[in-house]
Design an enzyme around this catalytic site. Sequence first.
Site, PDB file in Angstrom:
ATOM      1  N   LEU A  18      84.103 -55.238 -34.725  1.00  0.00           N
ATOM      2  CA  LEU A  18      83.359 -54.527 -35.758  1.00  0.00           C
ATOM      3  C   LEU A  18      83.744 -53.072 -35.873  1.00  0.00           C
ATOM      4  CD1 LEU A  18      79.776 -56.011 -35.156  1.00  0.00           C
ATOM      5  CD2 LEU A  18      81.449 -56.668 -36.894  1.00  0.00           C
ATOM      6  N   ASP A 137      72.078 -38.003 -31.968  1.00  0.00           N
ATOM      7  CA  ASP A 137      73.356 -38.333 -32.613  1.00  0.00           C
ATOM      8  C   ASP A 137      73.102 -38.956 -33.979  1.00  0.00           C
ATOM      9  OD1 ASP A 137      76.075 -38.416 -32.875  1.00  0.00           O
ATOM     10  OD2 ASP A 137      76.300 -40.339 -31.854  1.00  0.00           O
TER      11      ASP A 137
END
Length: 360
Positions: A18, A137
């Site tokens: 992915l 993040d």
Amino acid sequence: MPIAEGAEFAGYRIVRRLGSGGMGEVYLVQHPRLPRLEALKVLPANVSADPEFRQRFEREADVAASLWHPHIVSVHDRGEHDGQLWITMDYVDGTDVVRLLRERYPGGMPANEALEIISAVAEALDYAYERQLLHRDVKPANILVAESRSARRIALADFGIAKMANETHGLTATNMTIGSVAYAAPEQLTGAHLDGRADQYALACTAFHMLTGRPPFADQNPAAVIGKQLSEPPPPLGGLRPDLVSMEPVLARAMAKDPVQRFGSCREFAAALRLGASRPGQNRWRPPARLRPHSRRPRRHPRRRRPRHRHPRHRRPGFRRGPTRRGRRTAHRRRGWRPSWASGSRLCWRWSWSCSSVSA
């Protein structure tokens, strides 16, 4: 080295790769016992041998596993295989916001679609912070969007550098090598104390990117980006999207250098952004009373006002109120009357010939 498709890793069968993140590679895998697909994140062998990175990776699983929210990617399992740490989580069959902007909205998303994503991420961040967890993040690459005929799921992924809100030591030397400096708050770049307003700053930078198609502080040199984050004010939103000029003060407040000047929570930021979007063409935004601290002014003691009409008959059309006592006294003197006490203690008015002759 990437794992080949069809191979097995820790009992999971690799379907395809992915992508890669800040702490490893992500694969789409088949669960060994259940008929479902999951996302497998693998830490490389050379990084797994580092005690600091191993501590960070294990803590990511523990932190993410303690959260359950519809807008947060859930963690199912973790372990170690051939010297490599791994973790499995929900597979969101969709795309991230970066790819969504690149393929559909290179010039910026529509306001209603961007507000839907920002509100969902704000709910997830406040939910995590209420449990003393920070994401640290937040960026478009970590926001996943899965669309179907019946529903649309928005999920915040990669709590890879998540931190306990009361944690003041450890795992600070490598934060900026993993996190994205283009969305990091100034206090995070300088190593100061962090709270939920650091994630709010990153969410505001993400919102700017979603609405304009570019980050607020874009530069090829990371050092230049850090310098802009610490010293320069955020660029005006109206210069790139004149139709969204009413949202500019909201983003400016959420991206303030001082955390005290920002909103109290990510939910308040999302609510103010929706309120600003509902007033197109107005660049002066004022938060509502429920978002303004100490917004109520002290009330003065209500002055007792004398009623204008003492009797309902005074409100009849054409009715003329009689003269006051002072007015009657003046009228009597003009007609030649003078006060007299001849009738006892009651003041009476009598005709005075001298006064009439003088006036004549």
